[in-house]
Design a protein around this motif. Structure first.
Motif, PDB file in Angstrom:
ATOM      1  N   GLU A 201       0.852  -1.182   0.000  1.00  0.00           N
ATOM      2  CA  GLU A 201       0.000   0.000   0.000  1.00  0.00           C
ATOM      3  C   GLU A 201       0.889   1.234   0.000  1.00  0.00           C
ATOM      4  N   GLY A 202       0.293   2.377  -0.315  1.00  0.00           N
ATOM      5  CA  GLY A 202       1.050   3.619  -0.228  1.00  0.00           C
ATOM      6  C   GLY A 202       1.004   4.420  -1.501  1.00  0.00           C
ATOM      7  N   SER A 203       1.798   5.467  -1.516  1.00  0.00           N
ATOM      8  CA  SER A 203       1.822   6.389  -2.647  1.00  0.00           C
ATOM      9  C   SER A 203       3.049   6.115  -3.504  1.00  0.00           C
ATOM     10  N   GLY A 204       3.242   6.986  -4.469  1.00  0.00           N
ATOM     11  CA  GLY A 204       4.363   6.796  -5.374  1.00  0.00           C
ATOM     12  C   GLY A 204       4.043   5.759  -6.431  1.00  0.00           C
ATOM     13  N   GLU A 205       5.064   5.260  -7.069  1.00  0.00           N
ATOM     14  CA  GLU A 205       4.927   4.266  -8.128  1.00  0.00           C
ATOM     15  C   GLU A 205       5.959   3.174  -7.897  1.00  0.00           C
ATOM     16  N   SER A 206       5.583   1.922  -8.181  1.00  0.00           N
ATOM     17  CA  SER A 206       6.475   0.802  -7.889  1.00  0.00           C
ATOM     18  C   SER A 206       6.613  -0.132  -9.084  1.00  0.00           C
ATOM     19  N   PHE A 207       7.816  -0.671  -9.222  1.00  0.00           N
ATOM     20  CA  PHE A 207       8.026  -1.794 -10.133  1.00  0.00           C
ATOM     21  C   PHE A 207       8.613  -2.930  -9.308  1.00  0.00           C
ATOM     22  N   ILE A 208       7.939  -4.080  -9.352  1.00  0.00           N
ATOM     23  CA  ILE A 208       8.266  -5.203  -8.479  1.00  0.00           C
ATOM     24  C   ILE A 208       8.936  -6.306  -9.279  1.00  0.00           C
ATOM     25  N   LEU A 209       9.990  -6.854  -8.720  1.00  0.00           N
ATOM     26  CA  LEU A 209      10.671  -8.001  -9.310  1.00  0.00           C
ATOM     27  C   LEU A 209      10.555  -9.180  -8.356  1.00  0.00           C
ATOM     28  N   SER A 210      10.052 -10.304  -8.848  1.00  0.00           N
ATOM     29  CA  SER A 210       9.890 -11.479  -8.000  1.00  0.00           C
ATOM     30  C   SER A 210      10.178 -12.743  -8.794  1.00  0.00           C
ATOM     31  N   ARG A 234      -2.069 -16.239  -8.011  1.00  0.00           N
ATOM     32  CA  ARG A 234      -2.411 -16.687  -9.362  1.00  0.00           C
ATOM     33  C   ARG A 234      -1.381 -16.216 -10.382  1.00  0.00           C
ATOM     34  N   PHE A 235      -0.259 -15.697  -9.900  1.00  0.00           N
ATOM     35  CA  PHE A 235       0.795 -15.219 -10.791  1.00  0.00           C
ATOM     36  C   PHE A 235       1.662 -16.401 -11.235  1.00  0.00           C
ATOM     37  N   ILE A 236       1.958 -16.474 -12.500  1.00  0.00           N
ATOM     38  CA  ILE A 236       2.754 -17.577 -13.026  1.00  0.00           C
ATOM     39  C   ILE A 236       4.130 -17.076 -13.476  1.00  0.00           C
ATOM     40  N   LYS A 237       4.155 -16.228 -14.504  1.00  0.00           N
ATOM     41  CA  LYS A 237       5.406 -15.636 -14.968  1.00  0.00           C
ATOM     42  C   LYS A 237       5.073 -14.492 -15.907  1.00  0.00           C
ATOM     43  N   GLY A 238       6.045 -13.618 -16.100  1.00  0.00           N
ATOM     44  CA  GLY A 238       5.870 -12.529 -17.038  1.00  0.00           C
ATOM     45  C   GLY A 238       5.471 -11.227 -16.383  1.00  0.00           C
ATOM     46  N   LEU A 239       4.998 -10.307 -17.220  1.00  0.00           N
ATOM     47  CA  LEU A 239       4.710  -8.946 -16.803  1.00  0.00           C
ATOM     48  C   LEU A 239       3.245  -8.793 -16.393  1.00  0.00           C
ATOM     49  N   TYR A 240       3.035  -8.133 -15.256  1.00  0.00           N
ATOM     50  CA  TYR A 240       1.686  -7.882 -14.751  1.00  0.00           C
ATOM     51  C   TYR A 240       1.541  -6.390 -14.472  1.00  0.00           C
ATOM     52  N   ASP A 241       0.367  -5.827 -14.831  1.00  0.00           N
ATOM     53  CA  ASP A 241       0.144  -4.413 -14.575  1.00  0.00           C
ATOM     54  C   ASP A 241      -0.673  -4.208 -13.307  1.00  0.00           C
ATOM     55  N   THR A 242      -0.982  -2.951 -13.017  1.00  0.00           N
ATOM     56  CA  THR A 242      -1.689  -2.613 -11.782  1.00  0.00           C
ATOM     57  C   THR A 242      -3.032  -3.320 -11.679  1.00  0.00           C
ATOM     58  N   THR A 249      -1.942   0.538  -4.665  1.00  0.00           N
ATOM     59  CA  THR A 249      -0.931   1.484  -5.107  1.00  0.00           C
ATOM     60  C   THR A 249      -0.712   1.255  -6.593  1.00  0.00           C
ATOM     61  N   PHE A 250      -0.041   2.198  -7.250  1.00  0.00           N
ATOM     62  CA  PHE A 250       0.249   2.022  -8.675  1.00  0.00           C
ATOM     63  C   PHE A 250       1.508   1.172  -8.795  1.00  0.00           C
ATOM     64  N   ALA A 251       1.352  -0.058  -9.243  1.00  0.00           N
ATOM     65  CA  ALA A 251       2.486  -0.985  -9.290  1.00  0.00           C
ATOM     66  C   ALA A 251       2.399  -1.895 -10.502  1.00  0.00           C
ATOM     67  N   ARG A 252       3.557  -2.197 -11.044  1.00  0.00           N
ATOM     68  CA  ARG A 252       3.691  -3.225 -12.071  1.00  0.00           C
ATOM     69  C   ARG A 252       4.688  -4.254 -11.567  1.00  0.00           C
ATOM     70  N   MET A 253       4.647  -5.448 -12.127  1.00  0.00           N
ATOM     71  CA  MET A 253       5.501  -6.519 -11.619  1.00  0.00           C
ATOM     72  C   MET A 253       5.953  -7.445 -12.746  1.00  0.00           C
ATOM     73  N   TYR A 254       7.191  -7.906 -12.619  1.00  0.00           N
ATOM     74  CA  TYR A 254       7.665  -8.991 -13.478  1.00  0.00           C
ATOM     75  C   TYR A 254       7.971 -10.189 -12.596  1.00  0.00           C
ATOM     76  N   VAL A 255       7.356 -11.326 -12.943  1.00  0.00           N
ATOM     77  CA  VAL A 255       7.608 -12.585 -12.235  1.00  0.00           C
ATOM     78  C   VAL A 255       8.500 -13.440 -13.121  1.00  0.00           C
ATOM     79  N   SER A 256       9.707 -13.697 -12.648  1.00  0.00           N
ATOM     80  CA  SER A 256      10.659 -14.475 -13.435  1.00  0.00           C
ATOM     81  C   SER A 256      10.448 -15.973 -13.240  1.00  0.00           C
ATOM     82  N   SER A 257      10.662 -16.731 -14.306  1.00  0.00           N
ATOM     83  CA  SER A 257      10.603 -18.191 -14.198  1.00  0.00           C
ATOM     84  C   SER A 257      11.888 -18.767 -13.626  1.00  0.00           C
ATOM     85  N   GLY A 258      12.866 -17.886 -13.301  1.00  0.00           N
ATOM     86  CA  GLY A 258      14.064 -18.325 -12.594  1.00  0.00           C
ATOM     87  C   GLY A 258      15.063 -19.072 -13.450  1.00  0.00           C
TER      88      GLY A 258
END
Length: 283
Positions: A201-210, A234-242, A249-258
């Motif tokens: 939660e919170g303000s600003g903008e985030s890009f998440i790597l997992s 329910r996240f598998i891999k790849g790019l996910y938006d807000t 919060t405004f966040a995007r995320m990339y889930v790596s397959s490792g």
């Protein structure tokens, strides 16, 4: 006619059998040895300086993926000439089981060769707790030149952004308040399990790597979701938006397959990957 049908059935059976053998051989001996770099460009709506981030995760060094692979991983990371390098957790598959067969001194030396202009960071994964690895992980990564972010925020003045590292969701002990980000800076967030994206939660903008999910490791329709470990949501891999994340919060995320493997020695339609994220300031 009957003989013809029998011959056709035998031919079909042999074809399917051979095809399955080829898939098993590819999944066991070929795909795990492939390693690619995927490039992503992110243009935050905030005042940052251009930054190149290299992210790798889930090496799971041990009986299924030996430490000799690290030399190629390091070479491919260094070719990217990163400003920041982040490791997303699960360095070893099972420390208690594999410590006698792993050359940890060699592994530490090689990880120490990774170059980053500004800094190298790492977070805990669940396997960095399990198997007794919690006793060595932080000191081991510090010895490789990585700053382990254990529920910690570091302000990177040269890029006008914060890098935040969360403790492991499954076995760590993150206080709920830490998921509430107070600052209005751009946040580069490293976390092992993607489910954490829903807690922020919170303000600003985030890009998440997992990481953590391995993309299911073996990608088969319907079954892949069933194989995902706890903490994947329910996240598998790849790019996910807000909208995909549904966070407060405004966040995007990339889930790596490792990179490595766990539980079973196969990868299918989940090529090991290193992620290059180019954070570009909007003009």
């Amino acid at each position: 006619m009957i003989n013809f049908m029998k011959k056709k059935s035998k031919l079909l059976f042999r074809t399917v059998f051979i095809f399955m053998i080829l898939i098993v051989c590819y999944s066991r001996y070929m795909e795990p040895e492939r390693l690619v770099v995927k490039e992503i460009t992110v243009e935050p709506d905030m005042d940052i300086e251009n930054c190149r981030v290299v992210f790798f995760t889930d090496t799971h060094f041990g009986e299924l993926y030996d430490e000799k692979h690290i030399e190629r991983i390091v070479e491919m990371i260094n070719e990217r000439e990163a400003d920041i390098v982040i490791f997303g957790g699960d360095l070893l598959d099972n420390y208690a089981r594999d410590r006698e067969i792993l050359d940890l001194e060699y592994l530490q030396t090689e990880l120490g060769r990774i170059e980053a202009k500004t800094g190298k960071y790492a977070v805990f994964g669940n396997h960095d707790y399990g198997g007794g690895a919690v006793r060595i992980y932080a000191d081991f990564m510090n010895g490789c030149g990585f700053h382990v972010l254990d529920d910690e925020t570091v302000f990177l003045e040269e890029f006008n952004m914060e890098i935040i590292g969360f403790d492991d969701y499954l076995l760590g002990q993150t206080e709920e308040d830490f998921y509430h980000i107070q600052s209005d800076y751009f946040h580069l967030i490293a976390t092992h399990e993607p489910v954490i994206s829903r807690l922020i939660e919170g303000s600003g903008e985030s890009f998440i790597l997992s990481g953590h999910t391995h993309g299911g490791q073996v990608s088969v329709p319907y079954f892949t979701k069933k194989l995902l470990p706890s903490g994947s949501d329910r996240f598998i891999k790849g790019l996910y938006d807000t909208q995909d994340i549904s966070a407060d919060t405004f966040a995007r995320m990339y889930v790596s397959s490792g990179i490595g493997m766990t539980k079973y020695p196969f990868r299918f339609l989940n090529v090991p990957e290193i992620i290059e994220v180019n954070l570009i300031r909007k003009e």
